[in-house]
Design a protein around this motif. Structure first.
Motif, mmCIF file in Angstrom:
data_model
loop_
_atom_site.group_PDB
_atom_site.id
_atom_site.type_symbol
_atom_site.label_atom_id
_atom_site.label_comp_id
_atom_site.label_asym_id
_atom_site.label_seq_id
_atom_site.Cartn_x
_atom_site.Cartn_y
_atom_site.Cartn_z
ATOM 1 N N ARG A 264 -6.142 -8.692 -4.866
ATOM 2 C CA ARG A 264 -4.833 -9.323 -5.004
ATOM 3 C C ARG A 264 -3.787 -8.265 -5.349
ATOM 4 N NH1 ARG A 264 -6.462 -12.622 -2.329
ATOM 5 N NH2 ARG A 264 -6.952 -14.812 -2.777
ATOM 6 N N PRO A 265 -2.591 -8.353 -4.723
ATOM 7 C CA PRO A 265 -1.520 -7.404 -5.068
ATOM 8 C C PRO A 265 -0.979 -7.675 -6.462
ATOM 9 C CG PRO A 265 -0.699 -9.101 -3.595
ATOM 10 C CD PRO A 265 -2.177 -9.321 -3.694
ATOM 11 N N LEU A 266 -0.345 -6.658 -7.031
ATOM 12 C CA LEU A 266 0.281 -6.773 -8.342
ATOM 13 C C LEU A 266 1.790 -6.833 -8.176
ATOM 14 C CD1 LEU A 266 -1.814 -4.064 -10.237
ATOM 15 C CD2 LEU A 266 -2.062 -6.556 -10.429
ATOM 16 N N SER A 267 2.430 -7.687 -8.954
ATOM 17 C CA SER A 267 3.894 -7.768 -8.908
ATOM 18 C C SER A 267 4.536 -6.624 -9.684
ATOM 19 C CB SER A 267 4.368 -9.112 -9.467
ATOM 20 O OG SER A 267 3.919 -9.298 -10.801
ATOM 21 N N ASP A 268 3.742 -5.901 -10.483
ATOM 22 C CA ASP A 268 4.255 -4.723 -11.197
ATOM 23 C C ASP A 268 4.281 -3.561 -10.200
ATOM 24 O OD1 ASP A 268 3.803 -5.706 -14.289
ATOM 25 O OD2 ASP A 268 2.219 -6.390 -12.934
ATOM 26 N N ASP A 269 5.446 -3.284 -9.611
ATOM 27 C CA ASP A 269 5.521 -2.369 -8.470
ATOM 28 C C ASP A 269 5.633 -0.903 -8.872
ATOM 29 O OD1 ASP A 269 8.045 -2.390 -9.491
ATOM 30 O OD2 ASP A 269 9.041 -3.087 -7.659
ATOM 31 N N THR A 270 5.484 -0.583 -10.154
ATOM 32 C CA THR A 270 5.590 0.815 -10.578
ATOM 33 C C THR A 270 4.247 1.509 -10.657
ATOM 34 O OG1 THR A 270 5.494 0.107 -12.890
ATOM 35 C CG2 THR A 270 7.688 0.374 -11.918
ATOM 36 N N LEU A 271 3.160 0.783 -10.469
ATOM 37 C CA LEU A 271 1.826 1.347 -10.647
ATOM 38 C C LEU A 271 1.310 1.854 -9.304
ATOM 39 C CD1 LEU A 271 -0.236 1.823 -12.865
ATOM 40 C CD2 LEU A 271 -1.239 -0.395 -12.352
ATOM 41 N N ASN A 272 1.493 3.158 -9.050
ATOM 42 C CA ASN A 272 1.147 3.751 -7.760
ATOM 43 C C ASN A 272 0.256 4.973 -7.946
ATOM 44 O OD1 ASN A 272 2.872 2.097 -5.996
ATOM 45 N ND2 ASN A 272 4.548 3.049 -7.132
ATOM 46 N N VAL A 273 -0.536 5.258 -6.909
ATOM 47 C CA VAL A 273 -1.315 6.491 -6.843
ATOM 48 C C VAL A 273 -0.680 7.375 -5.776
ATOM 49 C CG1 VAL A 273 -3.572 7.520 -6.419
ATOM 50 C CG2 VAL A 273 -3.419 5.281 -7.508
ATOM 51 N N ARG A 274 -0.206 8.535 -6.186
ATOM 52 C CA ARG A 274 0.371 9.487 -5.241
ATOM 53 C C ARG A 274 -0.700 10.497 -4.845
ATOM 54 N NH1 ARG A 274 3.574 9.794 -9.614
ATOM 55 N NH2 ARG A 274 3.269 12.041 -9.818
ATOM 56 N N SER A 275 -0.395 11.324 -3.868
ATOM 57 C CA SER A 275 -1.360 12.332 -3.420
ATOM 58 C C SER A 275 -0.685 13.690 -3.314
ATOM 59 C CB SER A 275 -1.955 11.947 -2.064
ATOM 60 O OG SER A 275 -0.964 11.993 -1.056
ATOM 61 N N GLY A 276 -1.500 14.726 -3.370
ATOM 62 C CA GLY A 276 -0.991 16.075 -3.219
ATOM 63 C C GLY A 276 -2.119 17.036 -2.897
ATOM 64 N N LEU A 277 -1.754 18.209 -2.400
ATOM 65 C CA LEU A 277 -2.720 19.263 -2.120
ATOM 66 C C LEU A 277 -2.623 20.320 -3.211
ATOM 67 C CD1 LEU A 277 -2.223 19.492 1.686
ATOM 68 C CD2 LEU A 277 -4.431 19.183 0.608
ATOM 69 N N VAL A 278 -3.773 20.698 -3.751
ATOM 70 C CA VAL A 278 -3.820 21.725 -4.784
ATOM 71 C C VAL A 278 -4.608 22.915 -4.260
ATOM 72 C CG1 VAL A 278 -3.602 20.095 -6.682
ATOM 73 C CG2 VAL A 278 -5.873 20.714 -5.874
ATOM 74 N N MET A 279 -4.159 24.111 -4.662
ATOM 75 C CA MET A 279 -4.807 25.343 -4.206
ATOM 76 C C MET A 279 -4.458 26.459 -5.169
ATOM 77 S SD MET A 279 -2.194 25.847 -1.038
ATOM 78 C CE MET A 279 -2.051 24.059 -0.946
#
Length: 294
Positions: A264-279
């Motif tokens: 189920r989706p959440l109405s709290d729209d600030t909870l996100n997983v971002r991505s990035g490349l590390v090296m």
């Protein structure tokens, strides 16, 4: 569909589905894909069977997306866009003469989306090594020089490493036991789940992400009783299906069909997983072209 079954899902099926959804017509979609209509129809039926969903309503004038189809389309569009950008980056990287790559892929995102990428990398690099782990472990392997670059979930402790943010970002959604009343609701507020136990990780596993989510939980009025989550997704989903608690997953996991579990989706729209490349900094010049595109 189980997580292991989804790992073998050919991303080309998702590409075919997206084109058919855009055209609302099997014949026009087949022309765009440079294929005949019968095999395209078979591919769409195969995808529906693999997902356990009805994606289209068939009628005399063409096709119309079902509500389930609309949700699947919203999930796969950013993944397909990311695939296009990835291939462009790899073509550019191949021109530099780079012949080897040791790449880490975070298990924070659903792994089936990487299958086509892996085949493409195998064709581009003479020596390719791909490692799958949680993001903190991938960062440790980058620091030790065991990986050239890793695609990780952010926020994450990456002090001393080069970090290039990627476009891929997913909201967290709730995975609930199907027999709970909350499973019948549409979008849920975190505060509505306070009375339910939450499978969650200990802070020492990923302090940066733990603190990030804790602050959002606090602002949302969410203070659940927490149970330590299993490391394996299959075991975690089995315990959710049993009714032991709920958990929060990136939205791409909604493609998984697990008996007894409802996303189920959440109405709290600030909870996100971002991505990035590390090296490591010394690898940045060699890999920046790949990193920027990813």
């Amino acid at each position: 569909m189980t997580t292991s079954a989804l790992h073998s899902l050919d991303i080309r099926l998702l590409r075919y589905f997206a084109v058919v959804a855009e055209e609302n017509n099997m014949s026009r979609a087949a022309q765009r894909l440079f294929m005949s209509q019968p095999p395209l129809s078979r591919h769409i039926r195969q995808l529906e069977e693999r997902l356990g969903l009805t994606l289209f309503v068939r009628h005399t004038k063409g096709l119309t997306l079902t509500e389930e189809g609309q949700r699947v389309l919203a999930i796969v569009r950013p993944l397909l866009a990311q695939q296009d950008k990835t291939y462009a980056a790899l073509g550019r990287l191949a021109q530099t003469g780079t012949q080897s790559l040791r790449l880490g892929l975070t298990t924070a995102f659903e792994q089936g989306v990487f299958s086509e990428l892996e085949r493409h990398l195998e064709a581009r690099f003479e020596a390719l090594s791909i490692v799958r782990h949680g993001s903190p472990e991938l960062v440790r392997q980058v620091r030790r020089g065991k990986l050239d670059v890793a695609l990780v979930a952010l926020p994450l402790e990456t002090e001393g490493l080069s970090v290039i943010p990627c476009a891929l970002q997913e909201p967290l959604i709730a995975a609930l036991p199907a027999h709970w009343p909350e499973a019948e609701v549409g979008a849920l507020a975190l505060s509505e789940l306070n009375a339910r136990p939450l499978f969650w990780f200990k802070r020492e596993r990923n302090p940066a992400f733990f603190d990030y989510t804790r602050d959002i939980f606090r602002r949302a009025g969410y203070a659940p009783g927490c149970i330590e989550e299993p490391l394996e997704h299959d075991i975690l989903l089995a315990r959710i299906a049993r009714g032991d608690g709920l958990s929060l997953f990136p939205a791409s996991f909604a493609a998984i069909q697990r008996q007894g579990v409802v996303f189920r989706p959440l109405s709290d729209d600030t909870l996100n997983v971002r991505s990035g490349l590390v090296m490591l900094a010394e690898n940045e010049a060699r890999l920046r072209g790949l990193a920027e595109r990813l």
